[in-house]
Design a protein around this motif. Structure first.
Motif, PDB file in Angstrom:
ATOM      1  N   ASN A  17       0.850  -1.188   0.000  1.00  0.00           N
ATOM      2  CA  ASN A  17       0.000   0.000   0.000  1.00  0.00           C
ATOM      3  C   ASN A  17       0.888   1.242   0.000  1.00  0.00           C
ATOM      4  N   ARG A  18       0.262   2.414   0.004  1.00  0.00           N
ATOM      5  CA  ARG A  18       1.029   3.656  -0.130  1.00  0.00           C
ATOM      6  C   ARG A  18       1.999   3.893   1.012  1.00  0.00           C
ATOM      7  N   PHE A  19       1.669   3.401   2.196  1.00  0.00           N
ATOM      8  CA  PHE A  19       2.413   3.776   3.390  1.00  0.00           C
ATOM      9  C   PHE A  19       3.413   2.728   3.864  1.00  0.00           C
ATOM     10  N   PRO A  35       7.557   7.193   3.462  1.00  0.00           N
ATOM     11  CA  PRO A  35       7.124   8.572   3.678  1.00  0.00           C
ATOM     12  C   PRO A  35       6.892   9.318   2.362  1.00  0.00           C
ATOM     13  N   ASN A  36       6.129   8.676   1.467  1.00  0.00           N
ATOM     14  CA  ASN A  36       5.818   9.259   0.165  1.00  0.00           C
ATOM     15  C   ASN A  36       4.567   8.570  -0.361  1.00  0.00           C
ATOM     16  N   THR A  37       3.518   9.352  -0.626  1.00  0.00           N
ATOM     17  CA  THR A  37       2.264   8.763  -1.100  1.00  0.00           C
ATOM     18  C   THR A  37       2.208   8.670  -2.619  1.00  0.00           C
ATOM     19  N   ASP A  65      12.170   4.154   8.122  1.00  0.00           N
ATOM     20  CA  ASP A  65      11.546   4.837   6.992  1.00  0.00           C
ATOM     21  C   ASP A  65      12.358   4.528   5.746  1.00  0.00           C
ATOM     22  N   LEU A  66      11.675   4.231   4.651  1.00  0.00           N
ATOM     23  CA  LEU A  66      12.344   4.021   3.374  1.00  0.00           C
ATOM     24  C   LEU A  66      12.500   5.390   2.717  1.00  0.00           C
ATOM     25  N   ILE A  67      13.723   5.921   2.683  1.00  0.00           N
ATOM     26  CA  ILE A  67      13.912   7.328   2.290  1.00  0.00           C
ATOM     27  C   ILE A  67      14.536   7.527   0.911  1.00  0.00           C
ATOM     28  N   ASN A  77      16.163  10.433  -3.609  1.00  0.00           N
ATOM     29  CA  ASN A  77      15.513  10.570  -2.303  1.00  0.00           C
ATOM     30  C   ASN A  77      14.006  10.641  -2.520  1.00  0.00           C
ATOM     31  N   ILE A  78      13.224   9.881  -1.757  1.00  0.00           N
ATOM     32  CA  ILE A  78      11.770   9.888  -1.937  1.00  0.00           C
ATOM     33  C   ILE A  78      11.021  10.347  -0.687  1.00  0.00           C
ATOM     34  N   ASP A  79      11.730  10.837   0.301  1.00  0.00           N
ATOM     35  CA  ASP A  79      11.100  11.277   1.543  1.00  0.00           C
ATOM     36  C   ASP A  79      10.360  12.594   1.294  1.00  0.00           C
ATOM     37  N   SER A  80       9.041  12.592   1.393  1.00  0.00           N
ATOM     38  CA  SER A  80       8.246  13.789   1.083  1.00  0.00           C
ATOM     39  C   SER A  80       8.408  14.886   2.127  1.00  0.00           C
ATOM     40  N   GLN A  81       9.017  14.581   3.275  1.00  0.00           N
ATOM     41  CA  GLN A  81       9.267  15.608   4.283  1.00  0.00           C
ATOM     42  C   GLN A  81      10.583  16.352   4.036  1.00  0.00           C
ATOM     43  N   ILE A  82      11.405  15.834   3.148  1.00  0.00           N
ATOM     44  CA  ILE A  82      12.727  16.409   2.915  1.00  0.00           C
ATOM     45  C   ILE A  82      12.705  17.726   2.122  1.00  0.00           C
TER      46      ILE A  82
END
Length: 230
Positions: A17-19, A35-37, A65-67, A77-82
């Motif tokens: 799933n997305r998460f 951490p990326n939808t 977290d898979l970043i 990098n796929i971390d949406s908080q970055i």
């Protein structure tokens, strides 16, 4: 910016799933948080090498977290908080030439019906609203956004147009979370409405920025501007 937590190399297996995703770390299959939808289907492929950031928190379901993920030799990098953190650092260190006159940087400020990532201002009373979008989709050096339909993204662009009409500065910055790319464009085949809204914003005076990053296994920082093809 440095990633101030322990980072581990693992093998991606699947993403139910997305998460959540499953990875193999030291021969053991683990469930990790993503951490990326966005879809990230072109890079989160079974057998690909990924980076995990350790998150020690007793309230969390997962330890990692898979970043980031390797696409051949390119680290993405796929971390949406970055992106917001990277742009915040770049603004404070005056790395974005068009915005150097703003020395007051505020995060998460409301304008109209939207909450923009940044409100910039200075002692002269000039104000500027900036929205940041993280970019992870790349094909042969061409990067595009979004990799999934985004009504929220279109809404932000229309609000930026409105802020420009009311006399404020306004811009959207696409932070490309990888290095060595050739160009950036809206991904019209994925979301035609977003692409049309981006071109409308540009034609109404909203600034469009695209910057790639230097990405390492324990760091990511804004690097240089990238050609924009609308």
């Amino acid at each position: 910016m440095l990633i101030g937590k322990r980072v581990f190399i693992a093998e991606f297996t699947r993403r139910p799933n997305r998460f959540e995703a499953y990875v193999k770390l030291n021969g053991e299959e683990l469930i990790v948080h993503v951490p990326n939808t966005g879809r990230c289907k072109e890079i989160l492929i079974s057998g690909s090498t990924v980076l995990l950031r350790e998150e020690i928190n007793p309230s969390r379901k997962t330890l990692y977290d898979l970043i980031a993920v390797y696409k051949n030799n390119k680290l993405i990098n796929i971390d949406s908080q970055i992106p917001n953190k990277v742009v915040d650092e770049a603004l404070k260190y005056k790395k974005i030439k068009s915005l150097v006159k703003y020395n007051i940087v505020q995060r998460e400020k409301i304008f109209g019906n939207s909450r923009f990532d940044f409100k910039l201002s200075n002692e002269l009373g000039e104000e500027y609203y900036l929205e940041v979008k993280g970019v992870t989709f790349e094909v042969n050096g061409k990067t595009m956004f979004p990799d999934a339909p985004t009504k929220r993204g279109k809404k932000h662009l229309l609000e930026l147009i409105e802020s420009k009409r009311k006399g404020f500065g306004a811009g959207v910055l696409f932070l490309i979370q990888m290095s060595n790319v050739n160009s950036f464009s809206p991904y019209d085949d994925m979301d035609k409405d977003f692409g049309e809204a981006l071109r409308l914003a540009y034609n109404n005076g909203v600034d469009i920025f695209a910057y790639e990053c230097i990405v390492g296994e324990n760091l990511i920082t804004l690097s240089k501007s990238v050609e924009i093809i609308l």
